[in-house]
Scaffold this motif. Structure first.
Motif, short mmCIF file in Angstrom:
data_model
loop_
_atom_site.label_atom_id
_atom_site.label_comp_id
_atom_site.label_asym_id
_atom_site.label_seq_id
_atom_site.Cartn_x
_atom_site.Cartn_y
_atom_site.Cartn_z
N VAL A 1 -14.38 -2.23 6.69
CA VAL A 1 -14.96 -1.01 6.24
C VAL A 1 -14.59 -0.56 4.98
CG1 VAL A 1 -15.08 1.51 7.00
CG2 VAL A 1 -15.06 -0.23 8.81
N VAL A 2 -15.45 -0.29 4.15
CA VAL A 2 -15.14 0.05 2.78
C VAL A 2 -15.67 1.34 2.42
CG1 VAL A 2 -17.38 -0.96 1.70
CG2 VAL A 2 -15.39 -0.92 0.37
N GLN A 3 -15.08 1.89 1.47
CA GLN A 3 -15.37 3.32 0.99
C GLN A 3 -16.47 2.99 -0.06
OE1 GLN A 3 -13.91 7.72 -0.17
NE2 GLN A 3 -12.17 5.96 -0.17
N ALA A 4 -17.61 3.61 0.17
CA ALA A 4 -18.45 3.32 -0.65
C ALA A 4 -18.69 3.58 -2.07
CB ALA A 4 -20.10 4.02 -0.23
N ARG A 5 -17.99 4.57 -2.48
CA ARG A 5 -18.06 4.90 -3.60
C ARG A 5 -16.77 4.22 -4.68
NH1 ARG A 5 -12.96 7.26 -5.35
NH2 ARG A 5 -11.64 8.15 -3.64
N CYS A 6 -16.24 3.35 -3.88
CA CYS A 6 -15.41 2.17 -4.43
C CYS A 6 -16.09 0.85 -4.80
CB CYS A 6 -14.27 1.92 -3.58
SG CYS A 6 -13.22 3.40 -3.52
N VAL A 7 -17.48 0.86 -4.37
CA VAL A 7 -17.62 -0.56 -4.50
C VAL A 7 -18.76 -0.29 -5.96
CG1 VAL A 7 -20.11 -1.90 -3.96
CG2 VAL A 7 -18.46 -0.84 -2.14
N ALA B 1 -13.89 -1.08 -7.33
CA ALA B 1 -13.10 -0.28 -8.35
C ALA B 1 -11.48 -0.28 -7.66
CB ALA B 1 -13.75 1.09 -8.44
N GLY B 2 -10.68 -0.73 -8.71
CA GLY B 2 -9.29 -0.31 -8.39
C GLY B 2 -8.51 -1.78 -7.91
N ARG B 3 -9.45 -2.62 -7.34
CA ARG B 3 -8.80 -3.82 -6.78
C ARG B 3 -9.20 -5.21 -7.15
NH1 ARG B 3 -4.43 -3.24 -3.58
NH2 ARG B 3 -4.87 -5.21 -2.96
N PRO B 4 -8.68 -6.23 -7.48
CA PRO B 4 -9.24 -7.22 -8.16
C PRO B 4 -9.99 -8.26 -7.28
CG PRO B 4 -6.91 -7.61 -7.54
CD PRO B 4 -7.19 -6.39 -7.10
N GLU B 5 -9.61 -8.21 -5.74
CA GLU B 5 -10.15 -9.10 -4.89
C GLU B 5 -11.80 -8.56 -4.58
OE1 GLU B 5 -7.96 -6.21 -2.35
OE2 GLU B 5 -7.98 -7.00 -4.32
N THR B 6 -12.46 -9.52 -4.02
CA THR B 6 -13.83 -9.33 -3.69
C THR B 6 -14.10 -9.21 -2.26
OG1 THR B 6 -14.64 -11.32 -3.74
CG2 THR B 6 -14.84 -10.45 -5.77
N VAL C 1 -1.11 8.33 4.19
CA VAL C 1 -2.07 7.82 3.34
C VAL C 1 -3.54 8.72 3.23
CG1 VAL C 1 -3.16 5.98 2.26
CG2 VAL C 1 -0.85 5.49 3.58
N PRO C 2 -3.62 9.50 2.21
CA PRO C 2 -4.80 10.01 2.21
C PRO C 2 -6.40 9.24 2.51
CG PRO C 2 -3.52 11.16 0.62
CD PRO C 2 -2.96 9.76 0.97
N VAL C 3 -7.00 9.68 3.19
CA VAL C 3 -8.17 8.59 3.71
C VAL C 3 -9.05 8.53 2.34
CG1 VAL C 3 -10.46 8.66 4.75
CG2 VAL C 3 -8.21 9.15 6.07
N ASP C 4 -9.23 9.62 1.45
CA ASP C 4 -9.80 9.46 0.45
C ASP C 4 -9.35 8.46 -0.51
OD1 ASP C 4 -12.10 10.93 -1.36
OD2 ASP C 4 -10.50 11.23 -2.66
N GLU C 5 -7.92 7.99 -0.48
CA GLU C 5 -7.53 7.11 -1.22
C GLU C 5 -7.85 5.63 -0.84
OE1 GLU C 5 -3.53 7.93 -2.12
OE2 GLU C 5 -3.79 9.98 -2.82
N VAL C 6 -8.28 5.40 0.30
CA VAL C 6 -8.44 4.11 0.83
C VAL C 6 -9.53 3.53 0.26
CG1 VAL C 6 -8.78 2.81 3.11
CG2 VAL C 6 -7.08 4.71 3.18
N VAL D 1 -5.81 -0.55 2.61
CA VAL D 1 -5.80 -0.87 1.34
C VAL D 1 -6.06 0.21 0.25
CG1 VAL D 1 -6.56 -2.51 -0.74
CG2 VAL D 1 -6.28 -3.41 1.86
N THR D 2 -5.39 0.52 -0.50
CA THR D 2 -5.64 1.39 -1.57
C THR D 2 -5.49 0.95 -2.99
OG1 THR D 2 -3.01 2.33 -1.88
CG2 THR D 2 -4.41 3.39 -0.12
N ALA D 3 -5.47 1.53 -4.12
CA ALA D 3 -5.49 1.01 -5.36
C ALA D 3 -4.09 0.40 -5.61
CB ALA D 3 -6.11 1.98 -6.48
N GLU D 4 -3.09 1.23 -5.16
CA GLU D 4 -1.75 1.04 -5.64
C GLU D 4 -0.93 -0.12 -4.57
OE1 GLU D 4 -2.83 4.01 -5.35
OE2 GLU D 4 -3.08 4.14 -7.51
N ARG D 5 -1.39 -0.02 -3.16
CA ARG D 5 -0.63 -0.98 -2.17
C ARG D 5 -1.42 -0.91 -0.85
NH1 ARG D 5 4.71 1.90 -0.24
NH2 ARG D 5 4.61 -0.03 1.07
N GLU D 6 -0.75 -1.66 0.07
CA GLU D 6 -1.38 -1.94 1.33
C GLU D 6 -0.42 -1.38 2.05
OE1 GLU D 6 -2.49 -6.12 1.88
OE2 GLU D 6 -3.49 -6.31 -0.25
N HIS D 7 -1.13 -1.14 3.38
CA HIS D 7 -0.38 -0.60 4.71
C HIS D 7 -1.01 -1.36 5.83
CE1 HIS D 7 1.47 2.71 2.30
NE2 HIS D 7 0.28 2.80 1.89
#
Length: 274
Positions: free
Chosen positions: A233-239, A255-260, A183-188, A201-207
């Protein structure tokens, strides 16, 4: 009527815990030791259950450290209840002592010296007297905010301790049966501690991976990945947005996930307007 002050002692060495309790009985007869525990997780659970006036937390304990237990307390402490005064108990470490002093945090050296404890008790009694005098104007929320500010500063100083730089992580390897997923870290979007695992957690799935979050953190770019809770820990650009709640916590939409996600009081300062 003045409520009798209570204390929680968290110390993994029973003889040292007994010695501290005996010294406290001598220097502060009115103080009631409500519980004595030997690890950080028990300290957190008992402090939340008993809501003591004071917590004496050993820095080095099995599992959760005293500093991590204090961090968890600040995150989980109920609204409207005065936050306990915290005293850290530590073996001699000049860097740690400088950190405590910089944040005006009370500490004791092991083995506890009677004169040093007497001075600490005097400061604690003065702090409690100040609280009582200011009870009409200073709310429990304001007291908690003050403690959070101290802990935040302490965590920042402790996090800057000299250490060998860990290599940056580019790919997370998650194994499911005989298959290893790269899983590329940039996709997490975020990492979240879950029991003995960490959810990736990525946009498509969880590991799920077994590497503890505290071991992952040094391998992540702190400019890109922000810790927003002791277990998240969250990727800042995804907030996408951050809404501050009355409790001081912040709700994050992604961005990319329905949960908060929830940013705790300790990390809410990351989401202030520019």
């Amino acid at each position: 009527m003045t409520t009798r002050p209570t204390a929680l002692i968290a110390e993994d060495e029973p003889l040292l815990a007994a010695a501290l309790q005996a010294e406290l009985t001598t220097h502060w007869p009115a103080l009631q030791v409500a519980a004595t525990v030997g690890d950080g997780a028990s300290a957190l659970a008992q402090a939340l259950a008993l809501q003591p006036t004071l917590c004496f937390l050993d820095i080095r304990m099995p599992g959760m450290s005293g500093l991590e237990a204090a961090q968890a307390l600040a995150e989980d402490w109920p609204d409207g209840v005065p936050f306990p005064l915290i005293v850290f108990v530590t073996a001699y470490d000049q860097y740690a002592l400088q950190a405590f002093e910089a944040q005006a945090v009370d500490y004791l050296l092991k083995p506890v010296d009677g004169d040093r404890l007497a001075a600490c008790v005097a400061r604690l009694q003065a702090r409690l007297a100040e609280r009582q005098a200011a009870a009409a104007t200073v709310t429990p929320a304001a007291e908690l905010a003050r403690s959070v500010e101290q802990l935040r500063g302490l965590l920042a100083v402790a996090g800057s301790a000299p250490a060998t730089a860990a290599p940056r992580l580019d790919v997370v390897t998650a194994q499911v049966g005989a298959t290893v997923h790269l899983v590329p870290v940039d996709e997490v979007i975020y990492f979240e501690a879950a029991d003995k695992y960490v959810r990736v957690v990525t946009a498509e799935r969880e590991h799920l991976i077994r590497t503890p979050l505290k071991d992952l953190l040094p391998q992540l770019d702190p400019q890109r990945f922000w810790q927003v809770h002791r277990g998240t820990v969250v990727q800042a650009r995804c907030v996408r947005s951050a809404r501050r709640e009355e409790s001081g916590k912040v709700t994050l939409t992604l961005a990319g996930r329905p949960e908060t996600l929830t940013a705790s009081r300790l990390y809410a300062h990351l989401f202030k307007g520019m």
